[in-house]
Design a protein around this motif. Structure first.
Motif, short mmCIF file in Angstrom:
data_model
loop_
_atom_site.label_atom_id
_atom_site.label_comp_id
_atom_site.label_asym_id
_atom_site.label_seq_id
_atom_site.Cartn_x
_atom_site.Cartn_y
_atom_site.Cartn_z
N ILE B 223 5.50 4.22 9.93
CA ILE B 223 4.29 4.94 9.56
C ILE B 223 3.45 4.09 8.62
O ILE B 223 2.23 3.99 8.75
CB ILE B 223 4.65 6.28 8.90
N PHE B 226 1.96 1.34 10.42
CA PHE B 226 0.86 1.87 11.20
C PHE B 226 -0.40 1.94 10.36
O PHE B 226 -1.49 1.55 10.80
CB PHE B 226 1.26 3.25 11.70
N VAL B 230 -4.07 -0.01 10.90
CA VAL B 230 -5.40 0.61 10.88
C VAL B 230 -6.26 -0.03 9.80
O VAL B 230 -7.46 -0.25 10.00
CB VAL B 230 -5.28 2.12 10.67
N GLY B 261 4.92 6.29 -9.22
CA GLY B 261 4.61 7.17 -8.09
C GLY B 261 3.51 6.62 -7.20
O GLY B 261 3.43 6.96 -6.02
N GLN B 264 3.85 4.58 -3.60
CA GLN B 264 3.94 5.29 -2.32
C GLN B 264 2.56 5.72 -1.83
O GLN B 264 2.29 5.74 -0.64
CB GLN B 264 4.83 6.54 -2.48
N ILE B 265 1.70 6.08 -2.78
CA ILE B 265 0.43 6.69 -2.41
C ILE B 265 -0.61 5.65 -2.01
O ILE B 265 -1.38 5.86 -1.09
CB ILE B 265 -0.10 7.54 -3.60
N TYR B 268 -1.71 4.76 1.60
CA TYR B 268 -2.39 5.82 2.34
C TYR B 268 -3.77 6.08 1.76
O TYR B 268 -4.70 6.45 2.49
CB TYR B 268 -1.54 7.08 2.35
N LEU B 269 -3.92 5.90 0.43
CA LEU B 269 -5.24 6.04 -0.16
C LEU B 269 -6.18 4.98 0.41
O LEU B 269 -7.31 5.27 0.80
CB LEU B 269 -5.17 5.90 -1.68
N LEU B 271 -5.81 3.52 3.22
CA LEU B 271 -6.03 3.89 4.62
C LEU B 271 -7.17 4.90 4.73
O LEU B 271 -8.08 4.75 5.55
CB LEU B 271 -4.74 4.47 5.20
N LEU B 272 -7.12 5.94 3.87
CA LEU B 272 -8.16 6.97 3.95
C LEU B 272 -9.53 6.38 3.61
O LEU B 272 -10.53 6.68 4.27
CB LEU B 272 -7.84 8.13 3.01
N LEU B 275 -10.69 4.42 6.49
CA LEU B 275 -11.08 5.30 7.60
C LEU B 275 -12.44 5.92 7.34
O LEU B 275 -13.23 6.13 8.25
CB LEU B 275 -10.03 6.39 7.82
#
Lengths: 366, 291
Positions: B223, B226, B230, B261, B264-265, B268-269, B271-272, B275
């Protein structure tokens, strides 16, 4: 073969096509209401679980099946529903009847806000964005420890309505009837939505965004609305799951749950409310079926109990793969084919339900 | 000197993400399908090598088990496409995604049944060795990961630029119909691309298991890979590696300089953000879809 004779325009948008259909659904409802008298407490708990999954399935079905937007992260809305509902009850002291709808509204609003920026994305990119949101939710739950209890989780109080306690073990019948009532309300709302302009707009966006825009549908607003409604319905299911589980933490609603939800509605049949229920039945009773099969197999082989970790997930994956390869319409789609075969008895043609395959035109320039 | 060590370990992690992401992009470019089981294929490749190589299992020499495992994963990739994915041709993209997720579940189960759920690491010749330059201690395994990735990138570039098969793969990914008219066996090319992705997954898995421990759930790393694909630009091979390196580098530095912490975030941050502001990734290859 039945011919429905329509005498008014209302006949086209009525919830039921003919009186027979209505009576079948009423019969089903009566059977569902009488279930506590027929099943023992354990099976009744499973039935309640199936209903909760069905609500979650309807939430995702609205988005994937009718609005055509993929989501790989719906567990985030389950989590938001569960946390919002519990916190509203414990911290704000609200009664269940108020906190449940409020949790749904909160989730809907958050979903609308969060999806506004990612609304421009299509297909697989949207799926990735929702996946990222779901993974982020897990981490945010840990970071927001003062509210959410972090890894140690949160205790959900018993559901209480006007002094009547709906504990899972003390009052299973009551809890079942309560969940059934919520399920019926959600189902009616969903069915109603589908015959209203909003629902039609969802389907139009699913089938072709460009044509929907040409027909005067505001695509971005419709998608956002679909996301918000879907998140709200899913949050209701999440809140109920929280109450059923009693205690939940960041791992209760992880990415695997999102994928389970998606698999559930694919197996049930995309694009029909029935699909959510059929998928929920599969997901609810599969563990029992596997357990039965396992003990039967152990008895036949003369060995002790066989325990293989992860077997359920693998069987579920195999069933899903088989459905995608051999019956992409799902259980409900297969049922439609069988029903049509009987309705048209000698006249059914083999390719009546053949799906037009859409070969992807490449999106790349070079 | 702390930063240099973080840099090397981040680069090593990033190379592994990049290699998995490369597998995603290879398959996406060739067949327009997104293979969510790529992470699980990585895990299976690692376990295959581990099962052949480690003393506790078969105890074959390292240099025998590695090629066998890579060939095995390539064969698995070929068969997955030839037997399953080819049937999905023409169905919606998301159906293929769900199918590969289901396949991933099955692969994870198979690995768990055969090799158990305990984390294990590969007994490679360089395991646990350090490289000391001045006051800095660098793991030899991490250096090896970076070197192998560099070599592999060069080999892949030569493959796509110079060989007939590589050119055929490029042609297929650019325009299937035209490639078909030119006499390229498109279906077989698709299966061969899956085989290549399988081999890449095996290499990534071997590197991953050399560097740390592996268990059946390691496939979920896919994931993150992935997300890396992107970020770099889905559909661009250099982009996949770049995205992998970004994710790999951001993680340790976020953990070190922001808060634990956040490691991990952050992927994806990013990534967003990508995007939202540049949906096609840093090295974009996708343009507006025509009707």
């Amino acid at each position: 073969m039945r011919i429905v004779f329509k005498t008014s325009h209302d006949a086209d948008i009525r919830l039921w096509k003919h009186g027979m259909q209505l009576s079948w659904y009423l019969l089903l409802l009566a059977l569902a209401a009488a279930l506590p008298l027929l099943l023992d407490d354990f099976m009744l708990g499973e039935a309640t679980n199936v209903l909760v999954w069905a609500i979650a399935g309807m939430g995702l079905m609205l988005l994937v099946g009718h609005a055509g937007q993929a989501s790989l992260g719906h567990a985030a809305w389950l989590a938001l529903g569960a946390y919002a509902n519990t916190l509203l009850q414990t911290k704000a002291g609200m009664p269940f009847l108020l906190s449940l709808p409020l949790a749904a509204v909160i989730s809907g609003l958050v979903a609308a806000l969060v999806t506004l920026p990612i609304m421009r994305l299509h297909g697989i990119y949207l799926a990735i964005a929702t996946l990222a949101l779901s993974v982020l939710t897990e981490d945010i739950i840990i970071l927001a420890e003062p509210w959410t209890g972090g890894v140690s989780g949160l205790f959900a109080p018993d559901i209480e309505i006007f002094g009547v306690n709906f504990n899972r073990y003390a009052n299973p019948h009551g809890l079942y009837w309560l969940v059934l009532a919520i399920t019926v309300l959600v189902t009616l709302g969903y069915a109603n939505l589908l015959r209203a302009p909003t629902g039609r707009a969802f389907v139009a966006v699913r089938d072709s965004e460009v044509s929907a825009r040409a027909m005067g549908v505001h695509v971005a607003r419709t998608k956002t609305l679909a996301f918000a409604l879907s998140a709200a319905v899913t949050a209701i299911a999440g809140a109920l799951m929280g109450h059923m589980a009693g205690v939940f933490n960041n791992e209760t609603f992880n990415i695997v749950i999102s994928i389970y939800l998606l698999m559930m509605i694919v197996i049930g049949g995309l694009g029909a409310i029935h699909g959510a229920f059929l998928g929920a039945l599969v997901i609810g009773f599969l563990p029992q079926a596997i357990a039965l099969l396992r003990s039967a197999l152990a008895g036949a082989l003369g060995v002790g109990s066989i325990t293989i970790p992860g077997l359920e997930t693998a069987v579920f994956g195999a069933i899903l793969a088989a459905f995608l390869l051999f019956e992409p319409r799902g259980i409900y789609g297969r049922w439609i084919v069988i029903r049509t075969w009987f309705e048209l008895f000698p006249f059914y043609r083999r390719d009546m339900f053949r799906r037009q395959r859409s070969y992807l035109k490449t999106e790349r320039m070079r | 000197m702390d930063a240099l060590q973080l840099l090397v370990s981040g680069l090593a992690n990033g190379c592994i993400y990049g290699l998995i992401a490369l597998g995603f992009v290879l398959i996406y470019k060739a067949t327009e399908a997104v293979n969510f089981a790529q992470g699980d294929m990585m895990m299976l490749g690692a376990f295959l090598t581990l099962g052949l190589n480690n003393e506790a299992w078969m105890g074959l020499p390292f240099w025998v088990s590695v090629p066998v495992a890579i060939a095995g994963m390539a064969a698995l990739g070929y068969l997955l496409d030839a037997l399953l994915l080819r049937r999905m041709f023409g169905q919606s993209q998301i159906a293929v995604v769900i199918l590969t997720i289901a396949l991933g579940f099955i692969l994870r189960f198979v690995a768990g049944v055969i090799w158990g759920h305990e984390p294990q690491s590969l007994e490679s010749p360089i395991a646990g060795m350090d490289l000391r330059i001045g006051g800095i201690v660098l793991g030899l395994d991490e250096i090896a990961v970076i070197i192998v990735t560099l070599l592999l990138t060069g080999v892949l570039w030569l493959f796509f630029a110079r060989t007939r098969l590589g050119l055929a793969m490029q042609a297929t990914s650019q325009n299937q119909l035209a490639a078909y008219y030119m006499g390229i066996p498109v279906k077989r090319i698709h299966s061969l691309t899956w085989a290549l992705a399988g081999a890449m997954a095996a290499i990534a898995g071997i590197l991953f298991a050399t560097k740390g421990a592996i268990d059946p759930n390691s496939g979920l790393l896919g994931i993150k890979a992935f997300a890396a694909a992107v970020i770099g630009g889905f559909g661009s091979l250099p982009g996949a590696l770049l995205g992998g390196l970004i994710v790999g580098l951001v993680e340790p530095f976020a953990a070190r300089y922001i808060a634990a912490g956040f490691s991990q975030i952050m992927p994806y941050l990013i990534l967003l953000l990508i995007l939202v502001f540049r949906p096609d990734g840093i090295l974009a290859q996708v343009r507006q879809k025509k009707v």
